[in-house]
Write a protein that holds these residues in place. Sequence first.
Motif, PDB file in Angstrom:
ATOM      1  N   GLU A  73      31.422  32.880 -34.869  1.00 58.03           N
ATOM      2  CA  GLU A  73      32.377  33.386 -33.881  1.00 58.03           C
ATOM      3  C   GLU A  73      33.070  34.661 -34.362  1.00 58.03           C
ATOM      4  OE1 GLU A  73      32.676  32.462 -30.746  1.00 58.03           O
ATOM      5  OE2 GLU A  73      30.998  31.140 -31.247  1.00 58.03           O
ATOM      6  N   VAL A  74      33.368  34.752 -35.650  1.00 60.18           N
ATOM      7  CA  VAL A  74      33.979  35.970 -36.198  1.00 60.18           C
ATOM      8  C   VAL A  74      33.028  37.157 -36.032  1.00 60.18           C
ATOM      9  CG1 VAL A  74      34.693  37.094 -38.350  1.00 60.18           C
ATOM     10  CG2 VAL A  74      35.531  34.806 -37.802  1.00 60.18           C
ATOM     11  N   LEU A  75      31.760  36.946 -36.337  1.00 57.23           N
ATOM     12  CA  LEU A  75      30.783  38.026 -36.188  1.00 57.23           C
ATOM     13  C   LEU A  75      30.629  38.430 -34.721  1.00 57.23           C
ATOM     14  CD1 LEU A  75      28.056  36.851 -38.732  1.00 57.23           C
ATOM     15  CD2 LEU A  75      29.639  38.764 -38.995  1.00 57.23           C
ATOM     16  N   ARG A  76      30.624  37.441 -33.835  1.00 51.64           N
ATOM     17  CA  ARG A  76      30.535  37.753 -32.400  1.00 51.64           C
ATOM     18  C   ARG A  76      31.756  38.536 -31.936  1.00 51.64           C
ATOM     19  NH1 ARG A  76      28.528  31.962 -31.585  1.00 51.64           N
ATOM     20  NH2 ARG A  76      26.251  32.191 -31.479  1.00 51.64           N
ATOM     21  N   ALA A  77      32.920  38.159 -32.439  1.00 48.17           N
ATOM     22  CA  ALA A  77      34.146  38.870 -32.071  1.00 48.17           C
ATOM     23  C   ALA A  77      34.111  40.321 -32.541  1.00 48.17           C
ATOM     24  CB  ALA A  77      35.365  38.160 -32.662  1.00 48.17           C
ATOM     25  N   GLY A  78      33.325  40.581 -33.572  1.00 41.14           N
ATOM     26  CA  GLY A  78      33.161  41.942 -34.069  1.00 41.14           C
ATOM     27  C   GLY A  78      32.104  42.727 -33.317  1.00 41.14           C
ATOM     28  N   GLY A  79      31.559  42.134 -32.255  1.00 39.02           N
ATOM     29  CA  GLY A  79      30.602  42.840 -31.415  1.00 39.02           C
ATOM     30  C   GLY A  79      29.150  42.665 -31.797  1.00 39.02           C
ATOM     31  N   LEU A  80      28.867  41.743 -32.709  1.00 37.12           N
ATOM     32  CA  LEU A  80      27.487  41.529 -33.140  1.00 37.12           C
ATOM     33  C   LEU A  80      26.821  40.422 -32.326  1.00 37.12           C
ATOM     34  CD1 LEU A  80      28.078  41.643 -36.993  1.00 37.12           C
ATOM     35  CD2 LEU A  80      27.060  43.444 -35.581  1.00 37.12           C
ATOM     36  N   ARG A  81      25.506  40.523 -32.201  1.00 35.64           N
ATOM     37  CA  ARG A  81      24.739  39.449 -31.575  1.00 35.64           C
ATOM     38  C   ARG A  81      24.349  38.474 -32.674  1.00 35.64           C
ATOM     39  NH1 ARG A  81      19.700  38.232 -28.346  1.00 35.64           N
ATOM     40  NH2 ARG A  81      18.445  39.209 -29.953  1.00 35.64           N
ATOM     41  N   VAL A  82      24.662  37.195 -32.477  1.00 39.05           N
ATOM     42  CA  VAL A  82      24.540  36.213 -33.551  1.00 39.05           C
ATOM     43  C   VAL A  82      23.745  35.001 -33.084  1.00 39.05           C
ATOM     44  CG1 VAL A  82      25.807  34.723 -35.149  1.00 39.05           C
ATOM     45  CG2 VAL A  82      26.779  36.929 -34.474  1.00 39.05           C
ATOM     46  N   MET A  83      22.832  34.542 -33.947  1.00 38.07           N
ATOM     47  CA  MET A  83      22.155  33.270 -33.736  1.00 38.07           C
ATOM     48  C   MET A  83      22.679  32.286 -34.780  1.00 38.07           C
ATOM     49  SD  MET A  83      18.090  32.269 -33.909  1.00 38.07           S
ATOM     50  CE  MET A  83      17.669  33.139 -32.394  1.00 38.07           C
ATOM     51  N   ARG A  84      23.095  31.122 -34.334  1.00 40.02           N
ATOM     52  CA  ARG A  84      23.597  30.085 -35.231  1.00 40.02           C
ATOM     53  C   ARG A  84      22.602  28.938 -35.252  1.00 40.02           C
ATOM     54  NH1 ARG A  84      28.742  26.632 -33.413  1.00 40.02           N
ATOM     55  NH2 ARG A  84      27.106  25.760 -32.100  1.00 40.02           N
ATOM     56  N   GLY A  85      22.403  28.332 -36.419  1.00 41.88           N
ATOM     57  CA  GLY A  85      21.460  27.217 -36.462  1.00 41.88           C
ATOM     58  C   GLY A  85      21.356  26.610 -37.840  1.00 41.88           C
ATOM     59  N   GLY A  86      20.211  25.982 -38.087  1.00 42.51           N
ATOM     60  CA  GLY A  86      19.998  25.288 -39.351  1.00 42.51           C
ATOM     61  C   GLY A  86      20.357  23.826 -39.218  1.00 42.51           C
ATOM     62  N   ASN A  87      21.033  23.305 -40.214  1.00 44.50           N
ATOM     63  CA  ASN A  87      21.378  21.885 -40.249  1.00 44.50           C
ATOM     64  C   ASN A  87      22.431  21.504 -39.212  1.00 44.50           C
ATOM     65  OD1 ASN A  87      20.962  19.322 -41.709  1.00 44.50           O
ATOM     66  ND2 ASN A  87      23.117  19.532 -42.249  1.00 44.50           N
ATOM     67  N   ASP A  95      20.639  42.151 -35.340  1.00 45.56           N
ATOM     68  CA  ASP A  95      21.271  40.858 -35.092  1.00 45.56           C
ATOM     69  C   ASP A  95      21.667  40.214 -36.421  1.00 45.56           C
ATOM     70  OD1 ASP A  95      20.740  41.131 -32.332  1.00 45.56           O
ATOM     71  OD2 ASP A  95      18.722  40.322 -32.622  1.00 45.56           O
ATOM     72  N   TRP A  96      22.463  39.156 -36.330  1.00 46.79           N
ATOM     73  CA  TRP A  96      22.818  38.354 -37.500  1.00 46.79           C
ATOM     74  C   TRP A  96      22.446  36.905 -37.243  1.00 46.79           C
ATOM     75  CZ3 TRP A  96      25.086  38.772 -42.385  1.00 46.79           C
ATOM     76  CH2 TRP A  96      25.375  40.084 -42.795  1.00 46.79           C
ATOM     77  N   VAL A  97      22.103  36.206 -38.312  1.00 49.04           N
ATOM     78  CA  VAL A  97      21.834  34.771 -38.252  1.00 49.04           C
ATOM     79  C   VAL A  97      22.798  34.071 -39.200  1.00 49.04           C
ATOM     80  CG1 VAL A  97      20.139  32.938 -38.632  1.00 49.04           C
ATOM     81  CG2 VAL A  97      19.394  35.170 -37.750  1.00 49.04           C
ATOM     82  N   VAL A  98      23.455  33.026 -38.708  1.00 51.61           N
ATOM     83  CA  VAL A  98      24.353  32.224 -39.547  1.00 51.61           C
ATOM     84  C   VAL A  98      23.774  30.814 -39.615  1.00 51.61           C
ATOM     85  CG1 VAL A  98      26.692  31.381 -39.911  1.00 51.61           C
ATOM     86  CG2 VAL A  98      26.329  33.605 -38.812  1.00 51.61           C
ATOM     87  N   LEU A  99      23.435  30.383 -40.826  1.00 53.79           N
ATOM     88  CA  LEU A  99      22.765  29.106 -41.015  1.00 53.79           C
ATOM     89  C   LEU A  99      23.616  28.131 -41.817  1.00 53.79           C
ATOM     90  CD1 LEU A  99      19.163  30.240 -42.033  1.00 53.79           C
ATOM     91  CD2 LEU A  99      19.940  29.519 -39.766  1.00 53.79           C
ATOM     92  N   GLU A 100      23.716  26.916 -41.314  1.00 57.72           N
ATOM     93  CA  GLU A 100      24.197  25.808 -42.133  1.00 57.72           C
ATOM     94  C   GLU A 100      22.989  25.257 -42.877  1.00 57.72           C
ATOM     95  OE1 GLU A 100      25.604  21.196 -41.669  1.00 57.72           O
ATOM     96  OE2 GLU A 100      26.326  22.616 -40.167  1.00 57.72           O
ATOM     97  N   LEU A 101      23.072  25.195 -44.200  1.00 59.63           N
ATOM     98  CA  LEU A 101      21.929  24.787 -45.014  1.00 59.63           C
ATOM     99  C   LEU A 101      22.270  23.532 -45.815  1.00 59.63           C
ATOM    100  CD1 LEU A 101      20.888  28.328 -46.262  1.00 59.63           C
ATOM    101  CD2 LEU A 101      19.686  26.933 -44.563  1.00 59.63           C
TER     102      LEU A 101
END
Length: 200
Positions: free
Chosen positions: A125-139, A155-161
């Motif tokens: 959400e912080v990255l999205r608030a900064g105007g970036l397109r973000v994919m969230r996923g992983g665990n 784009d950015w990817v944020v993963l729970e590992l």
Amino acid sequence: MKPKGKRALVIGFGRSGRAAAAYIRAQGGMVKVVDRADTPELRSSLQNEGLEHRLGGYSETDLRDADLVIVSPGVPWDLPLLESARKQGLPVTSEIDLFFRACPSPIAGITGTNGKTTTTALTAEVLRAGGLRVMRGGNIGEPVLDRVDQLGADDWVVLELSSFQLESIEHPRLRIGTVLNVTPDHLDRHRSMERYAEIK
């Protein structure tokens, strides 16, 4: 590792296994699925998707004709079948490792015993608030491999590992990596606190 023309053995057909199977087929590879479970729902799903499969357990014969083995997170990394695959020189990988290899975007990976899900969600959400397109996923419950074609270099990817995922990653290409904390957990799988901490 180019899947085109390769025959992949997918072990476990939960969310991660489904994503891996879809990716391999989309890349021009062939898939056989094996799973310890054998339920009418699982059998129907595999038949509807036209996937070769064998249910109710694992066997050395499952490795016959395989070019690579893709393991779901819930399958122990020291499973005898995987040891046999390694002895035969077969690549043993996972959905999340294939994603790391294929992803064109910078990746932020978050692990730890507690707090991963909240931190992953907040980071996205912080990255999205900064105007970036973000994919969230992983665990966090959302496989990412079957969505990798939606990503670009900006784009950015944020993963729970999880530790189950981390032990299967050969190419952990992270722009940012965070370990929140490490306290005893999953020792039935990892055998010792030292091994668990090493994986994290």
